[in-house]
Design a protein around this motif. Structure first.
Motif, PDB file in Angstrom:
ATOM      1  N   PRO A 170       0.809  -1.230   0.000  1.00  0.00           N
ATOM      2  CA  PRO A 170       0.000   0.000   0.000  1.00  0.00           C
ATOM      3  C   PRO A 170       0.836   1.270   0.000  1.00  0.00           C
ATOM      4  O   PRO A 170       2.020   1.274   0.353  1.00  0.00           O
ATOM      5  N   LEU A 171       0.200   2.345  -0.379  1.00  0.00           N
ATOM      6  CA  LEU A 171       0.818   3.668  -0.311  1.00  0.00           C
ATOM      7  C   LEU A 171       1.139   4.031   1.133  1.00  0.00           C
ATOM      8  O   LEU A 171       0.420   3.658   2.065  1.00  0.00           O
ATOM      9  N   SER A 172       2.222   4.748   1.304  1.00  0.00           N
ATOM     10  CA  SER A 172       2.575   5.327   2.600  1.00  0.00           C
ATOM     11  C   SER A 172       3.150   6.709   2.334  1.00  0.00           C
ATOM     12  O   SER A 172       3.356   7.098   1.168  1.00  0.00           O
ATOM     13  N   TRP A 173       3.439   7.451   3.393  1.00  0.00           N
ATOM     14  CA  TRP A 173       3.960   8.807   3.200  1.00  0.00           C
ATOM     15  C   TRP A 173       5.297   8.789   2.470  1.00  0.00           C
ATOM     16  O   TRP A 173       5.662   9.755   1.788  1.00  0.00           O
ATOM     17  N   ARG A 174       6.045   7.686   2.579  1.00  0.00           N
ATOM     18  CA  ARG A 174       7.336   7.604   1.891  1.00  0.00           C
ATOM     19  C   ARG A 174       7.196   7.538   0.372  1.00  0.00           C
ATOM     20  O   ARG A 174       8.183   7.701  -0.343  1.00  0.00           O
ATOM     21  N   LEU A 175       5.993   7.313  -0.113  1.00  0.00           N
ATOM     22  CA  LEU A 175       5.749   7.247  -1.556  1.00  0.00           C
ATOM     23  C   LEU A 175       5.041   8.494  -2.069  1.00  0.00           C
ATOM     24  O   LEU A 175       4.595   8.532  -3.206  1.00  0.00           O
ATOM     25  N   ASP A 176       4.988   9.507  -1.214  1.00  0.00           N
ATOM     26  CA  ASP A 176       4.326  10.780  -1.530  1.00  0.00           C
ATOM     27  C   ASP A 176       5.384  11.875  -1.587  1.00  0.00           C
ATOM     28  O   ASP A 176       6.002  12.212  -0.587  1.00  0.00           O
ATOM     29  N   LYS A 177       5.614  12.436  -2.773  1.00  0.00           N
ATOM     30  CA  LYS A 177       6.681  13.409  -2.956  1.00  0.00           C
ATOM     31  C   LYS A 177       6.505  14.640  -2.073  1.00  0.00           C
ATOM     32  O   LYS A 177       7.482  15.211  -1.587  1.00  0.00           O
ATOM     33  N   GLU A 178       5.260  15.072  -1.854  1.00  0.00           N
ATOM     34  CA  GLU A 178       5.047  16.254  -1.021  1.00  0.00           C
ATOM     35  C   GLU A 178       5.525  16.038   0.411  1.00  0.00           C
ATOM     36  O   GLU A 178       6.003  16.962   1.066  1.00  0.00           O
ATOM     37  N   LYS A 179       5.386  14.819   0.911  1.00  0.00           N
ATOM     38  CA  LYS A 179       5.817  14.532   2.276  1.00  0.00           C
ATOM     39  C   LYS A 179       7.267  14.081   2.349  1.00  0.00           C
ATOM     40  O   LYS A 179       8.017  14.465   3.252  1.00  0.00           O
ATOM     41  N   GLY A 181      -3.989   4.938  -5.538  1.00  0.00           N
ATOM     42  CA  GLY A 181      -3.479   6.288  -5.670  1.00  0.00           C
ATOM     43  C   GLY A 181      -2.119   6.294  -6.346  1.00  0.00           C
ATOM     44  O   GLY A 181      -1.443   5.263  -6.431  1.00  0.00           O
ATOM     45  N   PRO A 182      -1.681   7.449  -6.831  1.00  0.00           N
ATOM     46  CA  PRO A 182      -0.421   7.520  -7.579  1.00  0.00           C
ATOM     47  C   PRO A 182       0.796   7.475  -6.664  1.00  0.00           C
ATOM     48  O   PRO A 182       0.800   8.022  -5.564  1.00  0.00           O
ATOM     49  N   VAL A 183       1.846   6.833  -7.127  1.00  0.00           N
ATOM     50  CA  VAL A 183       3.170   6.890  -6.493  1.00  0.00           C
ATOM     51  C   VAL A 183       3.895   8.070  -7.136  1.00  0.00           C
ATOM     52  O   VAL A 183       4.076   8.108  -8.359  1.00  0.00           O
ATOM     53  N   THR A 184       4.311   9.035  -6.352  1.00  0.00           N
ATOM     54  CA  THR A 184       4.856  10.270  -6.910  1.00  0.00           C
ATOM     55  C   THR A 184       6.361  10.421  -6.652  1.00  0.00           C
ATOM     56  O   THR A 184       6.904  11.516  -6.812  1.00  0.00           O
ATOM     57  N   VAL A 185       7.013   9.333  -6.251  1.00  0.00           N
ATOM     58  CA  VAL A 185       8.462   9.353  -6.039  1.00  0.00           C
ATOM     59  C   VAL A 185       9.087   8.219  -6.837  1.00  0.00           C
ATOM     60  O   VAL A 185       8.395   7.370  -7.401  1.00  0.00           O
ATOM     61  N   ASP A 186      10.415   8.200  -6.848  1.00  0.00           N
ATOM     62  CA  ASP A 186      11.146   7.151  -7.547  1.00  0.00           C
ATOM     63  C   ASP A 186      11.186   5.864  -6.726  1.00  0.00           C
ATOM     64  O   ASP A 186      11.263   5.884  -5.502  1.00  0.00           O
ATOM     65  N   ASP A 187      11.146   4.738  -7.428  1.00  0.00           N
ATOM     66  CA  ASP A 187      11.351   3.437  -6.797  1.00  0.00           C
ATOM     67  C   ASP A 187      12.833   3.061  -6.780  1.00  0.00           C
ATOM     68  O   ASP A 187      13.274   2.272  -5.927  1.00  0.00           O
ATOM     69  N   ALA A 188      13.573   3.583  -7.743  1.00  0.00           N
ATOM     70  CA  ALA A 188      14.996   3.234  -7.868  1.00  0.00           C
ATOM     71  C   ALA A 188      15.757   4.406  -8.471  1.00  0.00           C
ATOM     72  O   ALA A 188      15.207   5.184  -9.255  1.00  0.00           O
ATOM     73  N   ALA A 189      17.029   4.502  -8.099  1.00  0.00           N
ATOM     74  CA  ALA A 189      17.909   5.553  -8.621  1.00  0.00           C
ATOM     75  C   ALA A 189      19.280   4.964  -8.890  1.00  0.00           C
ATOM     76  O   ALA A 189      19.817   4.207  -8.067  1.00  0.00           O
ATOM     77  N   ILE A 190      19.838   5.276 -10.027  1.00  0.00           N
ATOM     78  CA  ILE A 190      21.218   4.920 -10.341  1.00  0.00           C
ATOM     79  C   ILE A 190      21.927   6.170 -10.834  1.00  0.00           C
ATOM     80  O   ILE A 190      21.315   7.016 -11.490  1.00  0.00           O
TER      81      ILE A 190
END
Length: 387
Positions: free
Chosen positions: A174-183, A240-249
């Motif tokens: 599920p969505l959490s605050w860690r997946l919300d760019k605003e937070k 709801g939308p995921v507004t952050v990255d899942d991975a970064a390289i």
């Protein structure tokens, strides 16, 4: 002053870890000031009261602003989502409170700049601040920094760093605050990538000056959790939308010419909290994996080829950083000890009238690296890190 009254804001995962540190530090280390777990702050009166009893706090508040007016609170410990870091930290510093703020320092470079400026102004009046990059306090990391500083691996050529997790690899998580760019500001990049940026700069004593990166969000929508929907129970059918990255390289260049390769992901299936760092120099190499956090592997390139090889160092000797206060050699330390060592360093710096490290200025520099990686992913071009 012999006591240091602590006001902790936030009582979830990080709040519990910080509480453990405030409890244990004065029981194992001879501190110049006695931390007093004065007040725990959270929005829900019932929940914060329950947490305070469990974690060892004397009193509770539901409005963090009230902590700033309390004479029995000298230090504010911020364990909230990133969107509130700047407001709380700046207000606390201006109120004459020392501040410990969890990483990443802020959600944006602009916020981090304001925080660093407030910290510099407060430092002129003897008010100290520190950002919580606790992995610096792992004894094996401290030993790695020491070996690099002593020239044991020579000129650094390559830095490889990974932070691998899999906690949202399931697309139905599920969505959490860690997946919300605003937070949260960003996803894997800021949450865990910030750690390996700080760690590699700390170990090498050098700074990243240029990056080229790529961000990816593999799962664009997720079930809305109860905390988001206001409902009780598990996630429902709403998405709801995921507004952050899942991975970064990203690739990086360091100031003294070394090259870096970085990876931060929450989709490394089977990896729970793997931090892997290898540094290759002209005279040797160092390798560390947090899943074996009491070990450091060291290769001395000056040894004869017939006997040369990576040496496993069990970092549990009293001569190793922080270890003397704990157990006999071979008795291992864990995740929570880094937070205790952070408390020790912060309290000592406050008592000695010194600025602790990592400072808000260090946190700002990491924020600039993160922003440059994000900009590079958008522009598909190399980005320089501003001084």
């Amino acid at each position: 002053m012999t006591n240091l009254g602590i006001g902790l804001i936030g009582y979830a995962f990080m709040g519990a870890a910080h509480s453990q540190a405030w409890r244990s530090a004065p029981r194992f280390f001879d501190l110049p000031l006695q931390p007093d777990m004065t007040v725990l702050c959270g929005r829900s009166a019932d929940a914060v009261s329950e947490a305070a009893g469990k974690l060892g706090w004397s009193q509770t508040e539901t409005d963090w602003r009230k902590l700033l007016n309390r004479d029995d609170v000298q230090l504010i410990d911020i364990c909230t989502p990133g969107d509130s870091h700047a407001e709380i930290a700046i207000a606390a510093l201006r109120a004459g409170k020392h501040v410990l703020c969890e990483k990443p320092l802020a959600n944006t470079v602009a916020e981090a700049e304001q925080m660093a400026a407030a910290a510099a102004e407060a430092a002129a009046n003897g008010i100290r601040s520190m950002v919580g990059f606790t992995y610096r306090r792992v004894p094996a990391i401290g030993l790695a920094r020491q070996l690099v500083a002593e020239g044991k691996i020579g000129t650094i050529r390559h830095v490889r760093a990974q932070y691998l997790q899999d906690w949202i690899a399931d697309p139905e998580a599920p969505l959490s605050w860690r997946l919300d760019k605003e937070k949260a500001g960003s996803g894997a990049l800021g949450d865990i990538g910030a750690h390996i940026v700080d760690l590699t700069q700390y170990i090498t004593g050098d700074r990243i000056t240029e990056v080229s990166g790529q961000l990816e969000t593999f799962v664009k929508e997720r079930p809305v959790a109860a905390a988001h929907s206001g409902l009780s129970g598990e996630a429902g059918t709403e998405r709801g939308p995921v507004t952050v990255d899942d991975a970064a390289i990203f690739l990086a260049r360091f100031g003294d010419g070394g090259l870096g390769v970085f990876e931060a992901t929450r989709f490394a299936t089977g990896r729970k909290n793997a931090i892997r760092i290898e540094i290759n120099g002209s005279e040797g190499s160092l390798a560390f994996d947090f899943e074996d956090m009491n070990e450091l592997h060291f290769y001395d390139a000056t040894e004869p080829a017939e006997t040369a090889g990576f040496r496993r160092i069990l970092v549990t000797e009293a001569s190793h950083p922080y270890v003397a206060a704990w157990w006999p050699p071979g008795h291992l330390l864990g995740y929570e000890h880094g937070f205790t060592h952070q408390v020790v360093d912060l309290v000592t710096a406050i008592a000695e009238g010194k600025d602790p490290e990592p400072s808000f200025a260090d946190g700002l520099q990491v924020q600039r690296v993160l922003a440059a990686v994000e900009d590079s992913s958008t522009s598909r071009q190399w980005q320089e890190i501003p001084e």
